[in-house]
Design a protein around this motif. Structure first.
Motif, PDB file in Angstrom:
ATOM      1  N   ASP A 407      -1.154  13.747 -59.982  1.00  0.00           N
ATOM      2  CA  ASP A 407      -0.937  15.046 -60.554  1.00  0.00           C
ATOM      3  C   ASP A 407      -2.104  15.568 -60.656  1.00  0.00           C
ATOM      4  O   ASP A 407      -2.870  15.333 -61.554  1.00  0.00           O
ATOM      5  N   ILE A 408      -2.465  16.877 -59.912  1.00  0.00           N
ATOM      6  CA  ILE A 408      -3.799  17.301 -60.081  1.00  0.00           C
ATOM      7  C   ILE A 408      -4.082  18.126 -61.264  1.00  0.00           C
ATOM      8  O   ILE A 408      -5.330  18.261 -61.544  1.00  0.00           O
ATOM      9  N   GLU A 409      -3.076  18.557 -61.810  1.00  0.00           N
ATOM     10  CA  GLU A 409      -3.354  19.154 -63.253  1.00  0.00           C
ATOM     11  C   GLU A 409      -3.653  18.026 -64.346  1.00  0.00           C
ATOM     12  O   GLU A 409      -4.317  18.664 -65.219  1.00  0.00           O
ATOM     13  N   HIS A 410      -2.959  17.134 -64.352  1.00  0.00           N
ATOM     14  CA  HIS A 410      -3.104  16.135 -65.372  1.00  0.00           C
ATOM     15  C   HIS A 410      -3.979  14.982 -65.163  1.00  0.00           C
ATOM     16  O   HIS A 410      -4.306  14.061 -66.122  1.00  0.00           O
ATOM     17  N   ASP A 411      -3.775  14.638 -63.889  1.00  0.00           N
ATOM     18  CA  ASP A 411      -4.536  13.174 -63.769  1.00  0.00           C
ATOM     19  C   ASP A 411      -6.011  13.175 -63.256  1.00  0.00           C
ATOM     20  O   ASP A 411      -6.393  14.252 -63.131  1.00  0.00           O
ATOM     21  N   SER A 412      -6.687  12.043 -63.442  1.00  0.00           N
ATOM     22  CA  SER A 412      -8.055  12.022 -63.003  1.00  0.00           C
ATOM     23  C   SER A 412      -8.177  12.062 -61.473  1.00  0.00           C
ATOM     24  O   SER A 412      -7.172  11.677 -60.673  1.00  0.00           O
ATOM     25  N   LEU A 413      -9.111  12.883 -61.032  1.00  0.00           N
ATOM     26  CA  LEU A 413      -9.322  13.245 -59.528  1.00  0.00           C
ATOM     27  C   LEU A 413     -10.252  12.235 -58.958  1.00  0.00           C
ATOM     28  O   LEU A 413     -10.880  12.147 -57.723  1.00  0.00           O
ATOM     29  N   SER A 414     -10.552  11.333 -59.586  1.00  0.00           N
ATOM     30  CA  SER A 414     -11.670  10.391 -59.402  1.00  0.00           C
ATOM     31  C   SER A 414     -11.317   9.259 -58.200  1.00  0.00           C
ATOM     32  O   SER A 414     -12.295   8.889 -57.208  1.00  0.00           O
ATOM     33  N   ALA A 415      -9.917   9.354 -57.562  1.00  0.00           N
ATOM     34  CA  ALA A 415      -9.632   8.613 -56.535  1.00  0.00           C
ATOM     35  C   ALA A 415      -9.694   9.405 -55.223  1.00  0.00           C
ATOM     36  O   ALA A 415      -9.446   8.467 -54.165  1.00  0.00           O
ATOM     37  N   LEU A 416     -10.256  10.396 -55.318  1.00  0.00           N
ATOM     38  CA  LEU A 416     -10.358  11.334 -53.957  1.00  0.00           C
ATOM     39  C   LEU A 416     -11.709  11.217 -53.536  1.00  0.00           C
ATOM     40  O   LEU A 416     -12.520  10.171 -54.319  1.00  0.00           O
ATOM     41  N   ALA A 417     -12.070  11.742 -52.451  1.00  0.00           N
ATOM     42  CA  ALA A 417     -13.229  11.392 -51.764  1.00  0.00           C
ATOM     43  C   ALA A 417     -14.493  11.502 -52.601  1.00  0.00           C
ATOM     44  O   ALA A 417     -14.763  12.628 -53.275  1.00  0.00           O
ATOM     45  N   ASN A 418     -15.286  10.441 -52.705  1.00  0.00           N
ATOM     46  CA  ASN A 418     -16.534  10.716 -53.486  1.00  0.00           C
ATOM     47  C   ASN A 418     -17.549  11.547 -52.983  1.00  0.00           C
ATOM     48  O   ASN A 418     -18.341  12.026 -53.751  1.00  0.00           O
ATOM     49  N   GLY A 419     -17.812  11.834 -51.486  1.00  0.00           N
ATOM     50  CA  GLY A 419     -18.474  12.548 -51.000  1.00  0.00           C
ATOM     51  C   GLY A 419     -18.221  14.005 -51.049  1.00  0.00           C
ATOM     52  O   GLY A 419     -18.994  14.902 -50.481  1.00  0.00           O
TER      53      GLY A 419
END
Length: 527
Positions: A407-419
């Motif tokens: 959930d891009i509004e409430h969850d952390s986006l750390s699992a997405l691409a680091n680069g």
């Protein structure tokens, strides 16, 4: 990566390290490691690097040696391990069940659980000995539970609300394999509902035709007219549908009416799918043809005679029925990606070498698949497991795409691409966010230098009155674009020319609107 520990780095490697250090976003650990490697490459001794980075000599040497061995992959932290989970599977299920319930169901004088109140209640009830607020948040996230704000909601006044809800959730636990059915309990669970009347309505289109008005040829035949569609001389049709939760398979019959007789016919069909000795359950709402009344007891009598249980959702609680609450399971989706949208994406945001793209709120993955065809490596993100399940099945042949439930509004986006990403697309979703500006800022923080942020959304002036809740007006767009250095707007259906400098794509972010495209350049990309 370089000889003798402190030799010259290639220009490309140096530029990449500088980009990581100057970006200002992402992991602090990555930033510190890149700083150590770059200082070492510039000839600074280990002792001096230790003073600058406030760490130990051994740590600096480990970072440099790891970079020599593994390259840039060594800069990104790989967290893993840790102690075993503190709570057993039954305890986790019970915590999840309580978190999804209302405090008033437990005779508490408030309506919403906070982490503090929920943790105190779990300890007071003896379910757990102790649990921290952060541990509770992580546990709920792992179980797929997040704190959500609802715009509208009608509270059920059913006096048997708790019992009906508990029964339906128990049946779902059986279907999901979380609970082993006891003797006499259903082994198969269907979620059933009707949809209708189904209408075939002509819609306006476009075609090549001879000119009218003063240029009209007097001898030509009149153009075809779009006839009115409000007469139903052949009647209407209704869809009876049922979702088999175990097989994840949808069954449907088309009927001329949706009365008790047709409901019983469809139930007999569902009963025929399994042997008579297998008890089945059908979850349905309180639509009158589903009920057993004093005047007509065919539903109750037929269910008892055929080893079937009819489980009713509480009044005003159709969201409990999975066939209704999941938009995608019935084969539904959103407006298909149009030709003009495809053309604008290919023209204004072509894929660079090694380009990465994020399709936020990807749905069933149509846009993600198109971006992959342009040459991007794509991450498709959505909060609906049903949508992602269809994307994995229907787009199985798409190379370079992965599907993540977030959930891009409430969850952390750390699992997405680091680069970071060269392109982030948000299509037909911006109107549904409560804090649109915050969402756009979070997404823009994931962009690489020169990356593009593309937003596609209907606008109010071209949307029918009954569907304007999914559209934005000009004030909404202006508010959402605050803080960006440049906004560029295109008309998807009647394209307007847009003057651009040669370097425009390098330093601006582009956004598309169903009738208009808008582009934002994040503050961090200003030059």
């Amino acid at each position: 990566m370089w000889s003798d520990g402190h030799g010259e780095l290639g220009m490309r490697v140096s530029d990449e390290l500088l980009r990581i250090i100057r970006r200002g976003t992402g992991s602090v650990v990555t930033w510190r490691r890149a700083q150590m490697v770059l200082l070492s490459a510039q000839g600074m001794p280990v002792a001096k690097i230790t003073e600058v980075t406030f760490t130990s000599d051994d740590r600096v040497r480990d970072v440099i040696h790891n970079f020599n061995a593994d390259g840039f992959d060594s800069l990104y932290p790989k967290y893993k391990g840790g102690r075993p989970k503190t709570f057993t599977l039954p305890e986790r299920r019970e915590i999840k069940k309580i978190a999804k319930s209302k405090p008033t169901e437990h005779d508490l004088p408030f309506w919403t659980w906070s982490l503090t109140k929920l943790a105190d209640f779990l300890v007071a009830e003896g379910l757990v000995d102790d649990i921290s607020h952060e541990g509770l948040r992580i546990l709920l996230r792992e179980e797929g539970v997040s704190f959500q704000r609802l715009k509208t909601f009608k509270t059920s006044r059913d006096p048997d609300y708790a019992a009906k809800k508990a029964r339906v959730e128990h049946l779902y636990a059986i279907a999901d394999g979380e609970v082993i059915p006891e003797a006499g309990e259903p082994e198969v669970v269907f979620c059933m509902d009707e949809f209708g009347p189904l209408n075939l309505i002509p819609h306006p289109g476009r075609q090549w035709a001879e000119r009218g008005g003063k240029h009209k040829d007097p001898g030509r035949e009149p153009r075809r007219r779009r006839r009115a569609a409000y007469n139903r001389y052949g009647g209407v049709r209704h869809l009876f549908a049922a979702l088999d939760l175990a097989k994840d398979k949808l069954y449907g019959h088309i009927k001329p009416v949706k009365r008790r007789t047709q409901f019983l016919e469809f139930c007999r069909y569902l009963r025929s799918l399994y042997p008579a000795g297998v008890r089945i359950a059908i979850v349905a709402d309180n639509f009158s043809p589903h009920l057993t009344t004093r005047r007509c007891q065919r539903v109750g009598t037929g269910a008892a005679a055929n080893n079937v249980e009819i489980a009713y959702t509480p009044t005003n609680s159709s969201w409990l029925n999975r066939i209704e609450s999941e938009h995608y399971l019935g084969g539904r989706g959103f407006r298909p990606l149009g030709h003009e949208e495809r053309r604008l994406l290919a023209e204004h945001v072509p894929a660079p070498d090694g380009g990465r793209a994020l399709d936020a709120c990807c749905g069933t993955g149509e846009l993600a698949a198109y971006l992959a065809s342009l040459g991007y490596t794509v991450d498709g993100v959505d909060f609906s497991e049903g949508a992602l399940g269809r994307a994995r099945t229907e787009r199985a042949d798409v190379e370079g795409a992965r599907w993540l439930c977030t959930d891009i509004e409430h969850d952390s986006l750390s699992a997405l691409a680091n680069g970071g990403y060269d392109l982030i697309a948000l299509r037909l979703a911006l109107a549904f966010f409560r804090n649109r500006t915050s969402v756009l800022r979070s997404l823009s923080g994931l962009l690489r230098d020169g990356g593009a942020l593309v937003v596609i959304t209907p606008i109010v002036e071209h949307t029918p009155q009954q569907r304007r809740h999914i559209a934005l007006d000009d004030d909404d767009l202006v508010m959402a674009s605050e803080g960006f250095t440049k906004v560029v707007r295109f008309d998807v259906q009647g394209l307007r020319p847009c003057r651009q400098r040669a370097s425009w794509r390098r330093w601006t972010a582009t956004a598309a609107v169903t009738r208009s495209w808008r582009s934002w350049c994040p503050p961090s990309r200003r030059r």
